[in-house]
Scaffold this active site. Structure first.
Site, PDB file in Angstrom:
ATOM      1  CB  CYS A  88       5.246   2.149   7.869  1.00 29.24           C
ATOM      2  SG  CYS A  88       4.729   3.999   6.994  1.00 29.24           S
ATOM      3  CG  LEU A  89       6.800   1.087   2.005  1.00 24.56           C
ATOM      4  CD1 LEU A  89       6.216   1.118   0.797  1.00 24.56           C
ATOM      5  CD2 LEU A  89       7.490  -0.218   2.090  1.00 24.56           C
ATOM      6  CD  GLN A 134       3.924   5.878   2.687  1.00 23.09           C
ATOM      7  OE1 GLN A 134       2.281   5.080   2.260  1.00 23.09           O
ATOM      8  NE2 GLN A 134       4.447   5.383   3.753  1.00 23.09           N
ATOM      9  CG  HIS A 152      -0.375   1.453   7.399  1.00 29.98           C
ATOM     10  ND1 HIS A 152       0.290   0.879   7.686  1.00 29.98           N
ATOM     11  CD2 HIS A 152      -0.180   2.105   6.508  1.00 29.98           C
ATOM     12  CE1 HIS A 152       1.622   0.816   8.062  1.00 29.98           C
ATOM     13  NE2 HIS A 152       1.260   1.897   7.041  1.00 29.98           N
ATOM     14  CD  GLU A 153      -1.450   2.438   2.930  1.00 29.81           C
ATOM     15  OE1 GLU A 153      -0.963   3.410   2.777  1.00 29.81           O
ATOM     16  OE2 GLU A 153      -0.328   1.092   3.284  1.00 29.81           O
ATOM     17  N   GLY A 189       0.883  -1.263  -0.358  1.00 20.89           N
ATOM     18  CA  GLY A 189       0.180   0.143  -0.223  1.00 20.89           C
ATOM     19  C   GLY A 189       0.787   1.282   0.046  1.00 20.89           C
ATOM     20  CG  HIS A 232       0.460   6.613   5.999  1.00 23.01           C
ATOM     21  ND1 HIS A 232       1.211   7.076   6.381  1.00 23.01           N
ATOM     22  CD2 HIS A 232       0.358   5.535   5.281  1.00 23.01           C
ATOM     23  CE1 HIS A 232       2.289   6.723   6.315  1.00 23.01           C
ATOM     24  NE2 HIS A 232       1.903   4.941   6.128  1.00 23.01           N
TER      25      HIS A 232
END
Ligand code: GNR
Ligand code: NI
Length: 176
Positions: free
Chosen positions: A99-100, A54, A141-142, A49, A145
């Site tokens: 998480c990236l 991000q 989660h997205e 995702g 963000h």
């Protein structure tokens, strides 16, 4: 080789990860181009995702694809603009998340087990998705963000600070 340009992924402690993304007025060609680029960036990372914050964009756009976990399965990208959780289960699910933007740190996160999300799809059409399991964790989660929320915010202060410190150390090393 892909001809789609990718973005650089922003990592902690960049303040853009703490900002609230703004709704898009409509899904036009520029938004679709952003979605394509975000998807390619996510595939390259690799991740399942990616949210606009991000990649330093503050509009309410996210992409997901869980298909690459099963070997040999075709790509199954999901594009969302202006996602909204319209229902969540009382039942809770615990799953390990990463998480990236917080490189190499994993922790168990508690979330509603099942959610129903309303959004605009790649074509700007209203759509709904009911998610459970990993997809449910991923979409929550997205959306977090887009609201400036990170998965470490659900952990104790001690654990959160430890993971952020370790991630920031890794990010600094990557710059040097
Ligand atoms: O790649 C990712 N894996 C993941 C695993 C469990 C729950 C959420 C995620 S999303 C993450 C990529 C990312 O940072 N998206 O914002
Ligand atoms: Ni993330």
């Amino acid at each position: 080789m892909s001809e789609i340009k990718t973005y650089e992924i922003i990592t902690v402690p960049d303040p853009v990860l703490r900002q609230t993304a703004q709704a898009v007025s409509r899904v036009d060609d520029a938004i679709r181009k952003q979605m394509d680029r975000m998807l390619q960036t996510m595939y390259d990372a690799p991740g399942i995702g990616l949210a606009a914050n991000q990649v330093n964009l503050l509009n309410r756009v996210l992409v997901m694809d869980l298909s690459r976990r099963e070997e040999g399965s075709a790509a199954a990208p999901i594009f969302m603009a202006n996602p909204e959780i319209i229902w969540e289960s009382e039942e809770i699910s615990v799953m390990e998340e990463g998480c990236l933007s917080i490189p190499k740190q994993l922790a168990d996160v508690e979330r509603p087990a099942e959610v129903r999300v309303k959004y605009l799809d790649y074509h700007g059409k209203e759509a709904e998705l009911t998610a459970e399991g990993l997809l449910s964790h991923c979409v929550q989660h997205e959306i977090d963000h887009l609201n400036g929320v990170l998965f470490v915010d659900y952990l104790s202060r001690l654990k959160r600070n430890m993971l952020l410190k370790k991630a920031e150390k890794i990010c600094k090393q990557q710059v040097l």
